[in-house]
Design a protein around this motif. Structure first.
Motif, PDB file in Angstrom:
ATOM      1  N   ASP A 126       0.825  -1.214   0.000  1.00  0.00           N
ATOM      2  CA  ASP A 126       0.000   0.000   0.000  1.00  0.00           C
ATOM      3  C   ASP A 126       0.856   1.260   0.000  1.00  0.00           C
ATOM      4  OD1 ASP A 126      -2.309  -1.601   2.297  1.00  0.00           O
ATOM      5  OD2 ASP A 126      -2.411  -1.476   0.101  1.00  0.00           O
ATOM      6  N   SER A 127       2.153   1.119   0.204  1.00  0.00           N
ATOM      7  CA  SER A 127       3.043   2.288   0.206  1.00  0.00           C
ATOM      8  C   SER A 127       3.023   2.957  -1.159  1.00  0.00           C
ATOM      9  CB  SER A 127       4.483   1.861   0.546  1.00  0.00           C
ATOM     10  OG  SER A 127       4.572   1.407   1.871  1.00  0.00           O
ATOM     11  N   ALA A 128       2.645   4.220  -1.183  1.00  0.00           N
ATOM     12  CA  ALA A 128       2.490   4.955  -2.444  1.00  0.00           C
ATOM     13  C   ALA A 128       2.071   6.381  -2.101  1.00  0.00           C
ATOM     14  CB  ALA A 128       1.413   4.304  -3.330  1.00  0.00           C
ATOM     15  N   VAL A 129       1.877   7.189  -3.129  1.00  0.00           N
ATOM     16  CA  VAL A 129       1.255   8.505  -2.961  1.00  0.00           C
ATOM     17  C   VAL A 129      -0.215   8.363  -3.331  1.00  0.00           C
ATOM     18  CG1 VAL A 129       1.218  10.912  -3.691  1.00  0.00           C
ATOM     19  CG2 VAL A 129       3.404   9.712  -3.451  1.00  0.00           C
ATOM     20  N   TYR A 130      -1.079   8.907  -2.514  1.00  0.00           N
ATOM     21  CA  TYR A 130      -2.514   8.827  -2.728  1.00  0.00           C
ATOM     22  C   TYR A 130      -3.065  10.222  -3.045  1.00  0.00           C
ATOM     23  CZ  TYR A 130      -2.332   4.059  -1.104  1.00  0.00           C
ATOM     24  OH  TYR A 130      -2.043   2.720  -0.992  1.00  0.00           O
ATOM     25  N   PHE A 131      -3.813  10.284  -4.135  1.00  0.00           N
ATOM     26  CA  PHE A 131      -4.432  11.539  -4.563  1.00  0.00           C
ATOM     27  C   PHE A 131      -5.945  11.399  -4.563  1.00  0.00           C
ATOM     28  CE2 PHE A 131      -0.802  13.835  -6.236  1.00  0.00           C
ATOM     29  CZ  PHE A 131       0.075  12.856  -6.663  1.00  0.00           C
ATOM     30  N   CYS A 132      -6.620  12.444  -4.110  1.00  0.00           N
ATOM     31  CA  CYS A 132      -8.042  12.513  -4.395  1.00  0.00           C
ATOM     32  C   CYS A 132      -8.214  13.384  -5.639  1.00  0.00           C
ATOM     33  CB  CYS A 132      -8.823  13.093  -3.219  1.00  0.00           C
ATOM     34  SG  CYS A 132      -8.496  14.825  -2.867  1.00  0.00           S
ATOM     35  N   ALA A 133      -9.230  13.111  -6.400  1.00  0.00           N
ATOM     36  CA  ALA A 133      -9.537  13.916  -7.585  1.00  0.00           C
ATOM     37  C   ALA A 133     -11.021  14.218  -7.588  1.00  0.00           C
ATOM     38  CB  ALA A 133      -9.142  13.176  -8.866  1.00  0.00           C
ATOM     39  N   GLU A 134     -11.352  15.476  -7.797  1.00  0.00           N
ATOM     40  CA  GLU A 134     -12.754  15.863  -7.882  1.00  0.00           C
ATOM     41  C   GLU A 134     -13.108  16.077  -9.339  1.00  0.00           C
ATOM     42  OE1 GLU A 134     -13.727  19.985  -6.554  1.00  0.00           O
ATOM     43  OE2 GLU A 134     -11.597  20.099  -6.029  1.00  0.00           O
ATOM     44  N   ASN A 135     -14.324  15.680  -9.642  1.00  0.00           N
ATOM     45  CA  ASN A 135     -14.806  15.774 -11.007  1.00  0.00           C
ATOM     46  C   ASN A 135     -15.555  17.087 -11.130  1.00  0.00           C
ATOM     47  OD1 ASN A 135     -15.985  15.427 -13.506  1.00  0.00           O
ATOM     48  ND2 ASN A 135     -16.283  13.258 -13.205  1.00  0.00           N
ATOM     49  N   ALA A 136     -14.901  18.040 -11.752  1.00  0.00           N
ATOM     50  CA  ALA A 136     -15.461  19.382 -11.859  1.00  0.00           C
ATOM     51  C   ALA A 136     -16.078  19.547 -13.242  1.00  0.00           C
ATOM     52  CB  ALA A 136     -14.361  20.415 -11.637  1.00  0.00           C
ATOM     53  N   PHE A 137     -17.310  19.900 -13.279  1.00  0.00           N
ATOM     54  CA  PHE A 137     -18.014  20.102 -14.540  1.00  0.00           C
ATOM     55  C   PHE A 137     -17.522  21.402 -15.156  1.00  0.00           C
ATOM     56  CE2 PHE A 137     -21.098  18.314 -17.137  1.00  0.00           C
ATOM     57  CZ  PHE A 137     -21.993  19.256 -17.622  1.00  0.00           C
ATOM     58  N   GLY A 138     -16.842  21.294 -16.291  1.00  0.00           N
ATOM     59  CA  GLY A 138     -16.198  22.443 -16.885  1.00  0.00           C
ATOM     60  C   GLY A 138     -17.151  23.339 -17.653  1.00  0.00           C
ATOM     61  N   VAL A 139     -16.630  24.462 -18.093  1.00  0.00           N
ATOM     62  CA  VAL A 139     -17.456  25.473 -18.758  1.00  0.00           C
ATOM     63  C   VAL A 139     -18.031  24.962 -20.069  1.00  0.00           C
ATOM     64  CG1 VAL A 139     -16.291  27.412 -17.683  1.00  0.00           C
ATOM     65  CG2 VAL A 139     -15.416  26.502 -19.829  1.00  0.00           C
ATOM     66  N   SER A 140     -17.360  23.949 -20.659  1.00  0.00           N
ATOM     67  CA  SER A 140     -17.822  23.427 -21.937  1.00  0.00           C
ATOM     68  C   SER A 140     -18.904  22.379 -21.776  1.00  0.00           C
ATOM     69  CB  SER A 140     -16.644  22.820 -22.684  1.00  0.00           C
ATOM     70  OG  SER A 140     -16.119  21.763 -21.922  1.00  0.00           O
ATOM     71  N   GLY A 141     -19.247  22.065 -20.547  1.00  0.00           N
ATOM     72  CA  GLY A 141     -20.265  21.047 -20.324  1.00  0.00           C
ATOM     73  C   GLY A 141     -19.717  19.640 -20.274  1.00  0.00           C
ATOM     74  N   THR A 142     -18.412  19.509 -20.136  1.00  0.00           N
ATOM     75  CA  THR A 142     -17.814  18.186 -19.947  1.00  0.00           C
ATOM     76  C   THR A 142     -17.012  18.181 -18.658  1.00  0.00           C
ATOM     77  OG1 THR A 142     -15.866  18.783 -21.235  1.00  0.00           O
ATOM     78  CG2 THR A 142     -17.675  17.729 -22.418  1.00  0.00           C
ATOM     79  N   TYR A 143     -16.613  16.984 -18.303  1.00  0.00           N
ATOM     80  CA  TYR A 143     -15.938  16.826 -17.020  1.00  0.00           C
ATOM     81  C   TYR A 143     -14.433  16.933 -17.145  1.00  0.00           C
ATOM     82  CZ  TYR A 143     -20.333  15.197 -15.029  1.00  0.00           C
ATOM     83  OH  TYR A 143     -21.615  15.122 -14.599  1.00  0.00           O
ATOM     84  N   LYS A 144     -13.792  17.365 -16.076  1.00  0.00           N
ATOM     85  CA  LYS A 144     -12.353  17.240 -15.943  1.00  0.00           C
ATOM     86  C   LYS A 144     -12.069  16.915 -14.491  1.00  0.00           C
ATOM     87  CE  LYS A 144     -11.415  22.143 -15.140  1.00  0.00           C
ATOM     88  NZ  LYS A 144     -10.727  23.339 -15.647  1.00  0.00           N
ATOM     89  N   TYR A 145     -10.978  16.247 -14.258  1.00  0.00           N
ATOM     90  CA  TYR A 145     -10.604  15.822 -12.918  1.00  0.00           C
ATOM     91  C   TYR A 145      -9.523  16.747 -12.389  1.00  0.00           C
ATOM     92  CZ  TYR A 145     -13.333  11.734 -13.863  1.00  0.00           C
ATOM     93  OH  TYR A 145     -14.376  10.913 -14.159  1.00  0.00           O
ATOM     94  N   ILE A 146      -9.761  17.302 -11.223  1.00  0.00           N
ATOM     95  CA  ILE A 146      -8.784  18.162 -10.568  1.00  0.00           C
ATOM     96  C   ILE A 146      -8.207  17.387  -9.398  1.00  0.00           C
ATOM     97  CG2 ILE A 146      -8.380  20.351  -9.406  1.00  0.00           C
ATOM     98  CD1 ILE A 146      -9.191  20.577 -12.374  1.00  0.00           C
ATOM     99  N   PHE A 147      -6.882  17.264  -9.411  1.00  0.00           N
ATOM    100  CA  PHE A 147      -6.210  16.460  -8.404  1.00  0.00           C
ATOM    101  C   PHE A 147      -5.811  17.301  -7.201  1.00  0.00           C
ATOM    102  CE2 PHE A 147      -5.073  12.197 -10.057  1.00  0.00           C
ATOM    103  CZ  PHE A 147      -5.724  12.281 -11.267  1.00  0.00           C
ATOM    104  N   GLY A 148      -5.878  16.666  -6.034  1.00  0.00           N
ATOM    105  CA  GLY A 148      -5.329  17.272  -4.841  1.00  0.00           C
ATOM    106  C   GLY A 148      -3.811  17.116  -4.808  1.00  0.00           C
ATOM    107  N   THR A 149      -3.233  17.619  -3.739  1.00  0.00           N
ATOM    108  CA  THR A 149      -1.770  17.643  -3.612  1.00  0.00           C
ATOM    109  C   THR A 149      -1.166  16.252  -3.442  1.00  0.00           C
ATOM    110  OG1 THR A 149      -1.997  19.786  -2.562  1.00  0.00           O
ATOM    111  CG2 THR A 149       0.121  18.687  -2.306  1.00  0.00           C
ATOM    112  N   GLY A 150      -1.864  15.372  -2.770  1.00  0.00           N
ATOM    113  CA  GLY A 150      -1.351  14.029  -2.551  1.00  0.00           C
ATOM    114  C   GLY A 150      -0.808  13.827  -1.151  1.00  0.00           C
ATOM    115  N   THR A 151      -0.881  12.596  -0.697  1.00  0.00           N
ATOM    116  CA  THR A 151      -0.325  12.183   0.596  1.00  0.00           C
ATOM    117  C   THR A 151       0.515  10.949   0.366  1.00  0.00           C
ATOM    118  OG1 THR A 151      -2.188  13.047   1.878  1.00  0.00           O
ATOM    119  CG2 THR A 151      -0.852  11.323   2.914  1.00  0.00           C
ATOM    120  N   ARG A 152       1.731  10.966   0.911  1.00  0.00           N
ATOM    121  CA  ARG A 152       2.597   9.790   0.798  1.00  0.00           C
ATOM    122  C   ARG A 152       2.326   8.876   1.979  1.00  0.00           C
ATOM    123  NH1 ARG A 152       6.825   9.259  -2.239  1.00  0.00           N
ATOM    124  NH2 ARG A 152       7.110  11.509  -2.456  1.00  0.00           N
ATOM    125  N   LEU A 153       1.986   7.640   1.685  1.00  0.00           N
ATOM    126  CA  LEU A 153       1.762   6.640   2.724  1.00  0.00           C
ATOM    127  C   LEU A 153       2.988   5.738   2.808  1.00  0.00           C
ATOM    128  CD1 LEU A 153      -0.118   5.198   4.782  1.00  0.00           C
ATOM    129  CD2 LEU A 153      -0.923   3.779   2.867  1.00  0.00           C
TER     130      LEU A 153
END
Lengths: 115, 110
Positions: free
Chosen positions: A84-111
């Protein structure tokens, strides 16, 4: 000049213990979230996702909790293993101005899993 | 299990040269993305692609960058005139609601 890498928050846990990794997201309109695991030199690997109409979702050894009130996600890993040792990121799915999705990543946590 | 495939795994190029990074997404995916990760930093959104056109791009994705899906399977990212600061891992991703990532291309500009 020399570039300095971003200092990642690090979580060190003993093998066999449970891990909790936290993430704050920014967009209250985000309606879908993913946790990714990234091992050194590899691409982000999908772990688990959750939609905004849920506050908890369980997978194999992993649970994601969503608190929309405070815009907070957490990833719980049960019985943490050396793999399980790795960097873990959360990503939020933000609905963009064009009406499609993009994923915005957080900074990350090293486990780091300690034997 | 199908996966997103990226080539090459590592590309070294002279500053000012053009590079093309290639990706073969999973066939039934509708949305495609390119992301960049500078060493030790977070994964940054570059561009999303849907229905054979760019749907959204970030401020990083300037006129030096372009994307194509020339034959309905391959998905490419072109950087016209590379700069030192373009050195990074470049990840292709695809999905329908989720996004699955390739293993990345490490671009080194010298």
């Amino acid at each position: 000049g020399e570039s300095v890498g971003l200092h990642l928050p690090t979580l060190s846990v003993q093998e066999g213990d449970n891990s909790i990794i936290n993430c704050a997201y920014s967009n209250s309109a985000s309606d879908y979230f993913i946790w990714y695991k990234q091992e050194s030199g590899k691409g982000p690997q999908f772990i688990i996702d959750i939609r905004s109409n849920m506050d908890k979702r369980q997978g194999q050894r992993v649970t994601v909790l969503l608190n929309k009130t405070v815009k907070h996600l957490s990833l719980q890993i049960a019985a943490t293993q050396p793999g399980d040792s790795a960097v873990y990121f959360c990503a939020e799915n933000a609905f963009g101005v064009s009406g499609t999705y993009k994923y915005i990543f957080g900074t990350g946590t090293r486990l780091k899993v300690l034997a | 299990e199908p996966e997103v495939t990226q080539t090459p795994s590592h590309q070294v190029t002279q500053m000012g040269q053009e590079v093309i990074l290639r990706c073969v997404p999973i066939s039934n995916h509708l949305y495609f993305y390119w992301y960049r990760q500078i060493l030790g930093q977070k994964v940054e959104f570059l561009v999303s692609f849907y229905n054979n056109e760019i749907s959204e791009k970030s401020e990083i994705f300037d006129d030096q960058f372009s994307v194509e899906r020339p034959d309905g399977s391959n998905f490419t990212l072109k950087i016209r005139s590379t700069k030192l600061e373009d050195s990074a891992m470049y990840f292709c991703a695809g999905g329908n609601t989720e996004a699955f990532f390739g293993q990345g291309t490490r671009l080194t500009v010298v």
